[in-house]
Design an enzyme around this catalytic site. Structure first.
Site, mmCIF file in Angstrom:
data_model
loop_
_atom_site.group_PDB
_atom_site.id
_atom_site.type_symbol
_atom_site.label_atom_id
_atom_site.label_comp_id
_atom_site.label_asym_id
_atom_site.label_seq_id
_atom_site.Cartn_x
_atom_site.Cartn_y
_atom_site.Cartn_z
ATOM 1 N N SER A 159 0.843 -1.194 0.000
ATOM 2 C CA SER A 159 0.000 0.000 0.000
ATOM 3 C C SER A 159 0.880 1.246 0.000
ATOM 4 C CB SER A 159 -0.950 -0.038 1.207
ATOM 5 O OG SER A 159 -1.874 1.017 1.179
ATOM 6 N N LYS A 177 -5.350 2.989 -2.554
ATOM 7 C CA LYS A 177 -4.639 2.326 -1.459
ATOM 8 C C LYS A 177 -5.475 2.276 -0.180
ATOM 9 C CE LYS A 177 -0.817 1.367 -3.653
ATOM 10 N NZ LYS A 177 -0.590 -0.017 -4.143
#
Length: 294
Positions: A159, A177
């Protein structure tokens, strides 16, 4: 004035973890042909695993797979697939199973990004990043989950920290994300009773990567502006690799549904690289600071 402490470079994971902790295990990694995910893959197979790296560009993948195999002495194969295409991912998983017979670890690392304010970001540009990062993560999970259930395995999703606080020029990846973080948490809760773990690694600025080169504001003669962290040095791909080995290792068996920021605490000191509010009031005035979109 006292000089600040500078943290030494990241150590190799083999100095901390046994060489064979992943012997007999198999890693399936999207985005493993380059950058952070390539380093993550190398660390895992260095400890005894075999791997399949997945991406769209077969020639680049094959070169990386050969390099990883040579560097570690363990097997790594290249499997072509676009994470936006469920059928291609299913075929990639089938080829991995045909080769190795199992999948124990999955890294969901395929990603896309570029700098753009909302006013200049096309609908297609926003959609493309969502499709690669978020939908690609979902597609990867769907294609691999039966095998991860069978092996009582583990996921790591790559992420970012951009969405922890509002980051100008990053609405597309921030949305993507944030969704990846949520997917991982739900996966951990739903699949924990099946013996599956799921965690997120959120890298901070990592020196020497394509992402850092593309997303950093450029100084004179194209140089990158430095990102300072409290530990006194830039992050490296080895820092992310070490976190990967830990989270996949038996030492992390009680860790699931978590997000691990590997950023030297830089998020807590984050400053905008582009001048504010100039960059949002007059985006054209800062285009010389941004690498053209690839």
């Amino acid at each position: 004035m006292a000089k600040p402490y500078i943290e030494p470079p990241a150590v190799d994971s083999t100095t901390v973890f046994k060489d064979d902790i992943f012997r007999g295990k198999v890693l399936f990694c999207t985005g493993g042909g380059s950058g952070i995910c390539k380093a993550m893959t190398q660390a895992v197979i260095k400890h005894g695993a075999s791997a399949a790296i997945v991406g769209r560009k077969l020639d680049r993948l094959e070169a990386s797979a050969k390099e990883l195999s040579t560097a570690t002495g363990n097997q790594c194969i290249a499997v072509q697939a676009d994470v936006r295409n469920p059928k291609q991912l299913q075929d990639a998983v089938a080829k991995t199973i045909e080769k190795y017979g199992r999948i124990d670890f999955v890294i969901c690392g395929a990603a896309g990004n570029f700098l753009a304010p909302i006013s200049k970001l096309s609908e297609n540009g926003f959609r493309t990043v969502i499709e690669i990062d978020t939908i690609g993560t979902y597609n990867t999970i769907k294609a691999t989950l039966p095998h991860i259930r069978a092996s009582k395995g583990s996921y790591i999703h790559v992420s970012a920290t951009l969405h922890y606080r509002a980051t100008p020029y990053q609405v597309h990846v921030s949305a993507a994300k944030a969704a990846v973080d949520a997917i991982s948490a739900v996966l951990a809760v739903e699949e924990g009773p099946q013996g599956v773990r799921s965690n997120v690694i959120a890298p901070g600025p990592i020196a020497g990567t394509e992402g850092m080169d593309r997303l950093s504001a450029k100084g004179p003669q194209g140089s990158q502006y430095s990102i300072h962290s409290p530990v006194g040095r830039d992050g490296s791909v080895q820092d992310i690799a070490n976190a990967t080995v830990f989270l996949f290792s038996p030492a992390a068996r009680y860790i699931t549904g978590q997000t691990l920021a590997v950023d030297g605490a830089s998020e807590h000191l984050r400053t905008l690289q582009l001048p504010y509010p100039q960059s949002v009031l007059d985006p054209d005035s800062v285009t010389h600071l941004i690498k053209p979109r690839l």
